[in-house]
Design an enzyme around this catalytic site. Structure first.
Site, PDB file in Angstrom:
ATOM      1  N   LYS A  65       0.800  -1.231   0.000  1.00  0.00           N
ATOM      2  CA  LYS A  65       0.000   0.000   0.000  1.00  0.00           C
ATOM      3  C   LYS A  65       0.834   1.284   0.000  1.00  0.00           C
ATOM      4  CE  LYS A  65      -4.359  -1.338   2.134  1.00  0.00           C
ATOM      5  NZ  LYS A  65      -5.255  -1.006   3.238  1.00  0.00           N
ATOM      6  N   ASP A 101     -10.012   3.624   1.962  1.00  0.00           N
ATOM      7  CA  ASP A 101     -10.313   3.143   3.325  1.00  0.00           C
ATOM      8  C   ASP A 101     -11.014   4.206   4.175  1.00  0.00           C
ATOM      9  OD1 ASP A 101      -9.445   0.545   3.093  1.00  0.00           O
ATOM     10  OD2 ASP A 101      -7.404   0.979   3.774  1.00  0.00           O
ATOM     11  N   GLY A 129      -1.501   3.360  12.484  1.00  0.00           N
ATOM     12  CA  GLY A 129      -1.015   2.751  11.245  1.00  0.00           C
ATOM     13  C   GLY A 129      -1.714   3.343  10.030  1.00  0.00           C
ATOM     14  N   ARG A 152       0.173   2.010  20.768  1.00  0.00           N
ATOM     15  CA  ARG A 152       1.179   1.261  21.544  1.00  0.00           C
ATOM     16  C   ARG A 152       2.545   1.938  21.446  1.00  0.00           C
ATOM     17  NH1 ARG A 152       2.282  -4.743  19.503  1.00  0.00           N
ATOM     18  NH2 ARG A 152       2.741  -3.553  17.612  1.00  0.00           N
ATOM     19  N   THR A 153       2.945   2.271  20.230  1.00  0.00           N
ATOM     20  CA  THR A 153       4.219   2.974  20.016  1.00  0.00           C
ATOM     21  C   THR A 153       3.904   4.466  19.916  1.00  0.00           C
ATOM     22  OG1 THR A 153       4.919   1.053  18.733  1.00  0.00           O
ATOM     23  CG2 THR A 153       6.298   3.024  18.575  1.00  0.00           C
TER      24      THR A 153
HETATM   25  N1  LIG Z   1     -12.533  -3.025   7.752  1.00  0.00           N
HETATM   26  C1  LIG Z   1     -11.694  -2.707   6.788  1.00  0.00           C
HETATM   27  O1  LIG Z   1     -12.075  -2.463   5.644  1.00  0.00           O
HETATM   28  C2  LIG Z   1     -10.222  -2.604   7.094  1.00  0.00           C
HETATM   29  C3  LIG Z   1      -9.382  -1.864   6.255  1.00  0.00           C
HETATM   30  C4  LIG Z   1      -8.021  -1.758   6.561  1.00  0.00           C
HETATM   31  C5  LIG Z   1      -7.518  -2.418   7.688  1.00  0.00           C
HETATM   32  N2  LIG Z   1      -8.371  -3.140   8.466  1.00  0.00           N
HETATM   33  C6  LIG Z   1      -7.844  -3.818   9.684  1.00  0.00           C
HETATM   34  O2  LIG Z   1      -7.270  -2.820  10.507  1.00  0.00           O
HETATM   35  C7  LIG Z   1      -6.151  -3.320  11.217  1.00  0.00           C
HETATM   36  C8  LIG Z   1      -4.982  -2.366  11.060  1.00  0.00           C
HETATM   37  O3  LIG Z   1      -4.642  -2.205   9.702  1.00  0.00           O
HETATM   38  P1  LIG Z   1      -3.520  -1.157   9.236  1.00  0.00           P
HETATM   39  O4  LIG Z   1      -3.433  -1.262   7.776  1.00  0.00           O
HETATM   40  O5  LIG Z   1      -3.744   0.166   9.871  1.00  0.00           O
HETATM   41  O6  LIG Z   1      -2.203  -1.821   9.886  1.00  0.00           O
HETATM   42  P2  LIG Z   1      -0.820  -1.152  10.240  1.00  0.00           P
HETATM   43  O7  LIG Z   1      -0.530   0.011   9.375  1.00  0.00           O
HETATM   44  O8  LIG Z   1       0.163  -2.279  10.287  1.00  0.00           O
HETATM   45  O9  LIG Z   1      -1.021  -0.600  11.744  1.00  0.00           O
HETATM   46  C9  LIG Z   1      -1.272  -1.509  12.770  1.00  0.00           C
HETATM   47  C10 LIG Z   1      -1.635  -0.747  14.052  1.00  0.00           C
HETATM   48  O10 LIG Z   1      -2.049  -1.709  15.029  1.00  0.00           O
HETATM   49  C11 LIG Z   1      -1.222  -1.557  16.193  1.00  0.00           C
HETATM   50  N3  LIG Z   1      -1.046  -2.881  16.784  1.00  0.00           N
HETATM   51  C12 LIG Z   1      -0.793  -4.052  16.147  1.00  0.00           C
HETATM   52  N4  LIG Z   1      -0.727  -5.059  17.045  1.00  0.00           N
HETATM   53  C13 LIG Z   1      -0.926  -4.504  18.262  1.00  0.00           C
HETATM   54  C14 LIG Z   1      -0.965  -5.016  19.584  1.00  0.00           C
HETATM   55  N5  LIG Z   1      -0.771  -6.315  19.841  1.00  0.00           N
HETATM   56  N6  LIG Z   1      -1.191  -4.168  20.599  1.00  0.00           N
HETATM   57  C15 LIG Z   1      -1.390  -2.848  20.373  1.00  0.00           C
HETATM   58  N7  LIG Z   1      -1.374  -2.302  19.143  1.00  0.00           N
HETATM   59  C16 LIG Z   1      -1.130  -3.121  18.111  1.00  0.00           C
HETATM   60  C17 LIG Z   1       0.059  -0.946  15.682  1.00  0.00           C
HETATM   61  O11 LIG Z   1       0.717  -0.322  16.746  1.00  0.00           O
HETATM   62  P3  LIG Z   1       2.315  -0.043  16.688  1.00  0.00           P
HETATM   63  O12 LIG Z   1       2.480   1.236  15.904  1.00  0.00           O
HETATM   64  O13 LIG Z   1       2.708   0.082  18.101  1.00  0.00           O
HETATM   65  O14 LIG Z   1       2.936  -1.226  15.990  1.00  0.00           O
HETATM   66  C18 LIG Z   1      -0.495   0.039  14.650  1.00  0.00           C
HETATM   67  O15 LIG Z   1      -1.007   1.183  15.266  1.00  0.00           O
HETATM   68  C19 LIG Z   1      -5.921  -4.728  10.668  1.00  0.00           C
HETATM   69  O16 LIG Z   1      -6.464  -5.629  11.588  1.00  0.00           O
HETATM   70  C20 LIG Z   1      -6.702  -4.768   9.376  1.00  0.00           C
HETATM   71  O17 LIG Z   1      -7.195  -6.051   9.106  1.00  0.00           O
HETATM   72  C21 LIG Z   1      -9.697  -3.236   8.214  1.00  0.00           C
END
Ligand SMILES: NC(=O)c1ccc[n+]([C@@H]2O[C@H](COP(=O)([O-])OP(=O)(O)OC[C@H]3O[C@@H](n4cnc5c(N)ncnc54)[C@H](OP(=O)(O)O)[C@@H]3O)[C@@H](O)[C@H]2O)c1
Length: 278
Positions: A65, A101, A129, A152-153
């Site tokens: 992405k 999104d 994220g 978290r971070t």
């Molecule tokens: N419904 C939808 O259409 C849709 C669309 C996009 C994404 N999503 C979902 O949204 C989630 C995030 O996606 P993203 O693209 O934003 O991912 P990303 O850019 O990798 O960001 C992940 C985020 O989650 C945090 N995180 C991950 N594991 C954690 C834990 N164990 N404890 C606390 N914080 C944690 C990370 O914190 P750190 O910065 O500390 O690592 C970061 O803020 C995923 O589950 C994805 O499946 C859903």
């Protein structure tokens, strides 16, 4: 026949084909939407040879992405503002990209809770994220009062806030209770709550009774956060609707028709989520 695909690695889990092929069939459009596994070193070549492979566009998912920005000549403003794209299409022969999104989140929110007024109000977002960036960017277009980011971070929350100016503020861990007393919307954008991942444990007792709690995680359909919010009598918005609404934008760009997110489509994808492992 117009062909579109979703690219990523891994890609087996993607539910986008289920969504777009449903609409193609519903509207009787001759087209096909397929999954293509594309690894990081293959990304540039794949995007630059979309037409040669018979595609009129594609969706882009993890891990491409952000990296894909370098290979698409025309980026919509939303892509420039969020540093991320998920939808690639052509205008004439020019490859263009957008990010859907944020729009998907917002359209689902207003569909589920049309009476929610965000003007001048406070929103709290868990996570910093890509999806937090996309949602923040979209919500800021609604004249919001303040968006508080808890991650978290912490440094990533600070980075996100710095991208968007003074209405977006990073808040520290364990400050949710004191920082959310006036919040009308709380959103989980972290991976917490995903099936097989740790749950997001948060004390919702401080929220005003009219607050809405949204989770963008949709596997499971009802996350522990949503269950907790419901138990407190708060309105909730699940993540699957966001997935369906974000797909509307791409479908319209490729096929020239704005599709409707029907109850039947929701049920079909929900069934797939319930039966699947991720
Ligand atoms: N419904 C939808 O259409 C849709 C669309 C996009 C994404 N999503 C979902 O949204 C989630 C995030 O996606 P993203 O693209 O934003 O991912 P990303 O850019 O990798 O960001 C992940 C985020 O989650 C945090 N995180 C991950 N594991 C954690 C834990 N164990 N404890 C606390 N914080 C944690 C990370 O914190 P750190 O910065 O500390 O690592 C970061 O803020 C995923 O589950 C994805 O499946 C859903």
């Amino acid at each position: 026949m117009k062909k579109v695909c979703v690219i990523g690695y891994p890609i087996a889990h993607s539910r986008s084909p289920l969504i777009h092929n449903y609409w193609l069939q519903m509207y009787g459009i001759p087209g096909l939407y397929e999954k293509r596994e594309v690894k990081v070193p293959e990304l540039q070549h794949f995007l630059h040879h979309l037409t040669a492979q018979g595609y009129v566009g594609c969706n882009v998912t993890i891990p491409h992405k952000e990296a894909a920005l370098a290979f698409v000549p025309h980026l919509e403003d939303v892509v420039k503002r969020t540093g991320s794209l998920n939808t690639v299409y052509f205008v004439g022969e020019t490859l263009c990209a957008t990010s859907t999104d944020g729009e998907g989140f917002y359209q689902n929110l207003v569909t589920q809770v049309p009476e929610l007024d965000l003007t001048g109000k406070t929103v709290v977002i868990f996570g910093a994220g890509g999806s937090a960036r996309a949602i923040t960017e979209r919500l800021l277009r609604e004249n919001i009062g303040k968006i508080k980011i808890l991650n978290r971070t912490h440094s990533r929350a600070e980075e996100l806030a710095a991208l968007f100016g003074s209405k977006v503020v990073p808040i520290v861990q364990n400050s949710f209770v004191s920082e959310s007393r006036d919040a009308v919307l709380v959103i989980n954008t972290t991976a917490q709550g995903l099936r097989d991942q740790e749950k997001l444990n948060v004390d919702l007792s401080c929220l005003p009774p009219q607050a809405v709690v949204a989770d963008i995680v949709y596997v499971p359909l009802k996350t522990s956060l949503l269950i907790q919010a419901e138990a407190r009598g708060l309105r909730t918005v699940g993540g699957l609707g966001m997935l369906l609404h974000q797909a509307v934008v791409g479908f319209e760009k490729w096929y020239g028709l704005k599709p409707v997110v029907t109850h039947e489509l929701y049920q079909r994808v929900a069934k797939d989520v319930e039966q699947g492992s991720n």
